[in-house]
Design an enzyme around this catalytic site. Sequence first.
Site, mmCIF file in Angstrom:
data_model
loop_
_atom_site.group_PDB
_atom_site.id
_atom_site.type_symbol
_atom_site.label_atom_id
_atom_site.label_comp_id
_atom_site.label_asym_id
_atom_site.label_seq_id
_atom_site.Cartn_x
_atom_site.Cartn_y
_atom_site.Cartn_z
ATOM 1 N NE ARG A 1 -21.165 23.137 -33.358
ATOM 2 C CZ ARG A 1 -21.360 22.832 -32.076
ATOM 3 N NH1 ARG A 1 -22.297 21.971 -31.733
ATOM 4 N NH2 ARG A 1 -20.618 23.381 -31.142
ATOM 5 C CG ASN B 1 -25.470 21.490 -34.001
ATOM 6 O OD1 ASN B 1 -24.985 20.563 -33.352
ATOM 7 N ND2 ASN B 1 -25.387 22.752 -33.619
ATOM 8 C CG HIS C 1 -17.466 28.822 -29.154
ATOM 9 N ND1 HIS C 1 -17.327 29.456 -27.946
ATOM 10 C CD2 HIS C 1 -18.695 28.268 -29.139
ATOM 11 C CE1 HIS C 1 -18.426 29.296 -27.226
ATOM 12 N NE2 HIS C 1 -19.263 28.569 -27.932
ATOM 13 N NE ARG D 1 -20.279 24.043 -21.220
ATOM 14 C CZ ARG D 1 -20.424 24.489 -22.469
ATOM 15 N NH1 ARG D 1 -19.824 25.590 -22.857
ATOM 16 N NH2 ARG D 1 -21.143 23.812 -23.325
ATOM 17 C CD GLU E 1 -21.551 28.795 -34.397
ATOM 18 O OE1 GLU E 1 -22.601 29.452 -34.611
ATOM 19 O OE2 GLU E 1 -21.127 28.546 -33.264
#
Length: 389
Positions: free
Chosen positions: A87, A14, A175, A235, A371
């Site tokens: 990923r 990742n 996600h 965010r 993940e």
Amino acid sequence: MSRPGQQGPILVLNAGSSSIKFALFDTMLSPILSGMADGIGGASQLRIADTDFPQNLPTHEAALSAILTGLGQLGFQASTLRAAAHRVVHGGKNLTQPSQITPTIRQRIQANIPLAPLHNPHNLAAIDTLAKLAPDLPQFASFDTAFHATNPDVATHYAVPQQITDRGIRRYGFHGLSYASLVDLFPDLTSTPLPARVLALHLGNGASLCAIKDGRSVATTMGYSPLEGLTMGTRAGSLDANAVLRLVEEDGLDVTRDLLNSKSGLLGLSNGTSDMRALLAQGTAQADFAIEHFCYWAARHAGSMIAAMQGVDALVFTGGIGENSPEIRRRIVANLGWTGAGMDRAYNQSNALRLSPQTSRTPVWIVPAQEERKIAADALTLLAQGARF
Ligand code: ADP
């Protein structure tokens, strides 16, 4: 043709702007080890399992090379690996399934760079560098947007003219690897079938909700980018586009981009802290307001997800906050009492798998986000289907 590593582990990668996270899984999907090259281009270090290796890692290429060398020293030479699996953040409209990296797939990831300028270039750099360093290693990609490809058009379109949608200005959602792994893991973990209408809450530094109907995403809170939706660590979440236009006009593009992505959310509201655990410990009025904002908006957006499914049969928490914070779960579920969801105080306090009492009409669960395991599983599935290598 066979390679020496045909029974070997899968390396999951990742790659971010200044870090590369990695993990090894065996072919039964059990984790072997994980690590991270961090601070690439600055004060860098490589950590494999529990060991830190101070390293000068000026580039992603240097970092990947150091990761392969480090893994080799632990007995996992590149030639013994079965595959590498990446990923990739943005699959855009076309990359909606895990894929083996071929020239066409690589080109499509590159074509999606305008959609994810902060992410896809790093994923691509890792793919290209690995192809150079270990040319015989088959590579695969799983896309964080792909799980939401099943959203209906009415959910993905912004209300803008078609030619704007055609330029890629639409909702994608993120996600997806977390939600896909939740769907896979739920039945085994809970010993119950996946309920028909699941509200999944992935609450971490990035936070989103997903409406999962019959195992498929039908709506999600993130949109064109991961900025939309819930109040997050840094965010802003959803805000009126006209407010954004005014900020761009008055402060400029770069300042506004940085403000909304990196200086807002919990950090902006609390004036200094994006980390939920630290906020909960602070006890100041500003920290409390930031926490209240997070929980209030999670519940408000949950209403939208539940409407998209015409009801809800279970709530599932995941992500760093969702898995570990009894207080945040308590507040969000209290705001969603009208769904029939309830919490057992002791179960919640101990981060139990099932958080609701048996009497709760709508059960509440925790399913840890996995993940990386999902990315390894995707690669193994493609290998079993006879991906070329
Ligand atoms: P990312 O989106 O970067 O993967 P994580 O899923 O790791 O983030 O979540 C990080 C968030 O989880 C941080 O805000 C952190 O404070 C929060 N968190 C982790 N453990 C706890 C805890 N015990 N209580 C409250 N918040 C926690």
